[in-house]
Each structure stands twice: as C-alpha cells, then as structure tokens.
Enzyme design. Sequence first.
Site, mmCIF file in Angstrom:
data_model
loop_
_atom_site.group_PDB
_atom_site.id
_atom_site.type_symbol
_atom_site.label_atom_id
_atom_site.label_comp_id
_atom_site.label_asym_id
_atom_site.label_seq_id
_atom_site.Cartn_x
_atom_site.Cartn_y
_atom_site.Cartn_z
ATOM 1 N N CYS A 259 -2.363 14.772 -15.574
ATOM 2 C CA CYS A 259 -2.644 13.348 -15.337
ATOM 3 C C CYS A 259 -3.705 12.998 -16.373
ATOM 4 C CB CYS A 259 -3.161 13.133 -13.918
ATOM 5 S SG CYS A 259 -1.990 13.626 -12.653
ATOM 6 N N GLY A 263 -7.578 10.394 -21.365
ATOM 7 C CA GLY A 263 -7.711 11.520 -22.287
ATOM 8 C C GLY A 263 -9.118 12.061 -22.453
ATOM 9 N N ASP A 307 6.368 11.914 -14.630
ATOM 10 C CA ASP A 307 5.812 11.981 -13.278
ATOM 11 C C ASP A 307 5.459 13.435 -12.969
ATOM 12 O OD1 ASP A 307 5.339 11.976 -10.576
ATOM 13 O OD2 ASP A 307 7.293 11.147 -10.007
ATOM 14 N N CYS A 378 -11.891 12.137 -8.400
ATOM 15 C CA CYS A 378 -13.172 11.423 -8.486
ATOM 16 C C CYS A 378 -13.358 10.679 -7.170
ATOM 17 C CB CYS A 378 -13.252 10.518 -9.705
ATOM 18 S SG CYS A 378 -11.900 9.364 -9.861
HETATM 19 C C1 LIG Z 1 -8.107 10.180 -12.696
HETATM 20 S S1 LIG Z 1 -7.029 9.555 -13.897
HETATM 21 C C2 LIG Z 1 -7.080 10.827 -15.097
HETATM 22 C C3 LIG Z 1 -8.311 10.824 -15.985
HETATM 23 C C4 LIG Z 1 -8.176 11.740 -17.180
HETATM 24 N N1 LIG Z 1 -7.830 13.094 -16.802
HETATM 25 C C5 LIG Z 1 -9.437 11.773 -18.030
HETATM 26 O O1 LIG Z 1 -10.242 12.686 -17.917
HETATM 27 O O2 LIG Z 1 -9.611 10.866 -18.843
HETATM 28 C C6 LIG Z 1 -5.482 9.813 -13.163
HETATM 29 C C7 LIG Z 1 -4.280 9.542 -14.048
HETATM 30 O O3 LIG Z 1 -3.121 9.945 -13.323
HETATM 31 C C8 LIG Z 1 -2.045 9.136 -13.752
HETATM 32 N N2 LIG Z 1 -0.982 9.282 -12.730
HETATM 33 C C9 LIG Z 1 -0.875 8.682 -11.530
HETATM 34 N N3 LIG Z 1 0.221 9.137 -10.892
HETATM 35 C C10 LIG Z 1 0.813 10.041 -11.714
HETATM 36 C C11 LIG Z 1 1.974 10.844 -11.626
HETATM 37 N N4 LIG Z 1 2.751 10.814 -10.536
HETATM 38 N N5 LIG Z 1 2.275 11.637 -12.665
HETATM 39 C C12 LIG Z 1 1.484 11.676 -13.770
HETATM 40 N N6 LIG Z 1 0.364 10.937 -13.902
HETATM 41 C C13 LIG Z 1 0.039 10.143 -12.892
HETATM 42 C C14 LIG Z 1 -2.657 7.763 -13.861
HETATM 43 O O4 LIG Z 1 -1.883 6.957 -14.742
HETATM 44 C C15 LIG Z 1 -4.051 8.081 -14.416
HETATM 45 O O5 LIG Z 1 -4.045 7.953 -15.815
#
Ligand SMILES: C[S@@+](CC[C@H](N)C(=O)[O-])C[C@H]1O[C@@H](n2cnc3c(N)ncnc32)[C@H](O)[C@@H]1O
Length: 430
Positions: A259, A263, A307, A378
């Site tokens: 996820c 980045g 996903d 978080c």
């Molecule tokens: C907490 S943020 C990640 C922050 C990132 N790891 C960072 O350190 O910058 C969660 C991310 O999960 C993505 N997300 C949500 N559901 C998801 C899924 N089913 N599969 C993949 N990514 C997903 C969202 O788009 C979001 O960008």
Amino acid sequence: MKLRPDSLAFALSNAARALASVEAGTALPRALSELFDGANLPPAARGAIQDLCYRSLRQWGIAQALVSKLSDNPPTPPKLKALLACALALLSEDEPGYADHTLVDQAVTACAADPELARAKGMVNAVLRRMLRERATLLAQLRQHADLRWNYPAWWIAGLQSAYPSEWERVLAAGNAQPPLTLRVNLRKATVADMLDRFTHAGIAAHQVGPVALRLARPRPVHEIPGFADGYVSVQDAAAQLAAPLLDLQDGMRVLDACAAPGGKTGHLLEIAQLDLLALDHDALRLQRVAQNLNRLQLQAELRQGDAAAKDWWNGQLFDRILADVPCTASGIVRRHPDIRWLRRPEDAAQLARLSAAILDNLWTMLKPGGRLLLVTCSLWPEESEMQARRFIERSGARRLEAPGQLLPLAAADADHDGLFYALLEKPRV
Ligand SMILES: C[S@@+](CC[C@H](N)C(=O)[O-])C[C@H]1O[C@@H](n2cnc3c(N)ncnc32)[C@H](O)[C@@H]1O
C-alpha cells in the site's frame, strides 16, 4: 465587488468554500486541490487559505456550537454557515492570529462581496460582534462539555479513554497541536552530520531526533529546504521512519510495498538496500506521487496499480519482505489532518479492519517461508492495530518478532511523533 487576493477577506471567502466541502464529506486536501485547480492563485493566497482551514478545523466543534447558539435560524447556504464557523473558530483560538476587529471586518467584507451571501452581511456582523462582547462567557459555558472543550466528537474521546485510560488527555492535546516538520536524511547521498552542517550554513535551525531524522525548529515549505529537490532529504515523521529499518533488508531481496502511495516508506526502503521492489497501490492517481518521489530521490522500483486483497497483479514469485501499510482511519495523525476527526464515523474502524484483514490474508500467501511482513497502521484504535495483529497471528500461525507496537502521539519533547502501530511477523519455515 472583487476581493484582492492578498486580503484576509479573500482568504476567508475561499476557506469557507473549502470548509463547506469538508462539511459535505470531502477530505480537506481534496477540497483544497479542487479549489486551487485552475484558479491560478498566488502562493501566498493559497498558503493563507490553507492556514485558515487547518486552524478552523482544530476549533470546528466549538465553532459549530457557536453558530447554532448565536444565529436564530440555521444559516444557509452551506458556504455562509462555513464562513461564520470559520470566523468564530478563529475568534475562539487561545492564541488568535488576527486582531478581533480586523477579523470581523474582513468576514463581513467577504460576505458582502459574494452575491449569494451579500444579503446576510448584517447577520454575520451582528453574530461576530456579539461573539466579541460575550466571548469569555460563551466559551466558558460551551467548554463545560468535554467534546467542545477538546474539539473532538464525543465518541472519539470515549474511544481514547477506553483504550488509553491514563494517556487519553495527552493524546487529545497532541492532536490539537501544530505538528513539527521532520526530515529523513538519504544516507545514499549524505550523512546526518553533513545535512546539519548544510542547514546551519543556510541559517536553518534543526536537530537530530532519530537515527536519520532531523527536526526543523520551524516548519517551512519544502522548496526552502536545502537538498530537498535533489533527494538529500525527504519529509517524513519520526515514527514513520521506523518502518523500513524494521524489515532487516539485504541487497538483492525481492520486496513488496503493498500500500505504497504516496511513497514515503518506499523511498526509505530503497535508501537502505538495493532491492527488487514492487510498489503497489489501489489508487492510480496516488501512485503517480510514488513515481515523483522516487524520481526526486533517483531510486527505482516497479510501480503497479492493483488491489492488495487480490492476486491479479502478481506473477507468482514469492517475496522476502512485505510492507503492509494498510488503509485505516488515520486516527493517529489528526494533528496533520484536523479534518479526519470530523469525517470519520464510529463504525469506520471495524469496516477498515475487515478490509485490512483480507489484505493481510492475501499477502501472507505471497511471502516466502522465513520471510517477514510488517503490519503498519496510523491508527490509535486497537481494532485496526493490536487486535488486528493478534487475530491475524491466530489465523496464520505467524511468529511475532520485536517491534514497537502502538506508538502514542504524546508530543513529548524527546518523542514528538505521529501515532503509528507496528507488528513484525515472520512466516514459519515449516
Ligand atoms: C497509509 S497509506 C500508505 C502510506 C505509504 N505507505 C507511505 O508511507 O507513504 C495507505 C495506502 O493504501 C492504499 N490502498 C487502500 N486500499 C488498498 C488496496 N485494497 N490495495 C492496495 N492499496 C490500497 C491507499 O490508496 C493508500 O495510498
């Protein structure tokens, strides 16, 4: 009448539009980018609008209560209610940023300049002047209610009291404070000492708060930070900087950042070792931010939209390490996102925990025996964090390794970080 873009009235009028959109359920960053896109506003005007929105949302509970108490009928349209709430929020601050009469005058000017709101300028003037006259009594009365005193929904306060009986007040207070600006030094390009020297020469006060973490004495825009544009430093909270080192990375490992967007942690993983890294995210638009961040750092990964709870993006090759920074309520980062507490609903944690459980179950099948998965949220809600980790360990037979667990955002002088959760899990070799 056209407002000058450098006037407070202009900023108030635009902040009210963004705040009305938050009231309708839009996240503040999106509401602001919708407002700014194509508007060609000077950077100073954008900064002022943004500042008014962030400060208002930290006082939003009491501001809404003041609107109800001081206006005879619910003000419409939503933009009018938001303008009134914004001005009342700023007048409720303990350390006000504007002189009272300037603020009232500019709010009335903003109202008069908008054809849709002009008819209400007398009402806005009367409400705000009454606030000035009766402020101390009004605030004292309303602050007898805990939710208005703290400026959080009542269910949020109750949730923290039950999860953290001795720390909940410090957590609430930290969530209302201005967050610090913390940087991560890219050890591929410079040492922490090099960067401290560089900042000192540029007249920027900073000190070290983690192995590669530097905190600026005063937050400033990234374009003013030496070395930011060419990847010497990145903006990243001190708690978030713990993720990549926990994964015990070695050159050549195949790693999944499941996820990944925007980045922040992807860049850190690649700064630590030469990896064969796949950065996955559901959201194509947010994935572009991963690409921009990696370009700035001059680092490479394969980026893919997909996903994390499905397999259609996977080529069947197992991973040595998986970072699962799963979607959550973000209740641990409210000081950076003051809209979150007003947009979330009590049932969101359970719903997001179900989605994250499906993500974890799926990712676990993609991990090598002996490999490690780091669960990150978080969130402060145990349902999404500690309970999630325990339930997953029961289902999967994962071995739990040493990791910080729940980090509470307490804004302590020696540990001023966001509220993140870490569980490090190893897959048995069978
Ligand atoms: C907490 S943020 C990640 C922050 C990132 N790891 C960072 O350190 O910058 C969660 C991310 O999960 C993505 N997300 C949500 N559901 C998801 C899924 N089913 N599969 C993949 N990514 C997903 C969202 O788009 C979001 O960008």
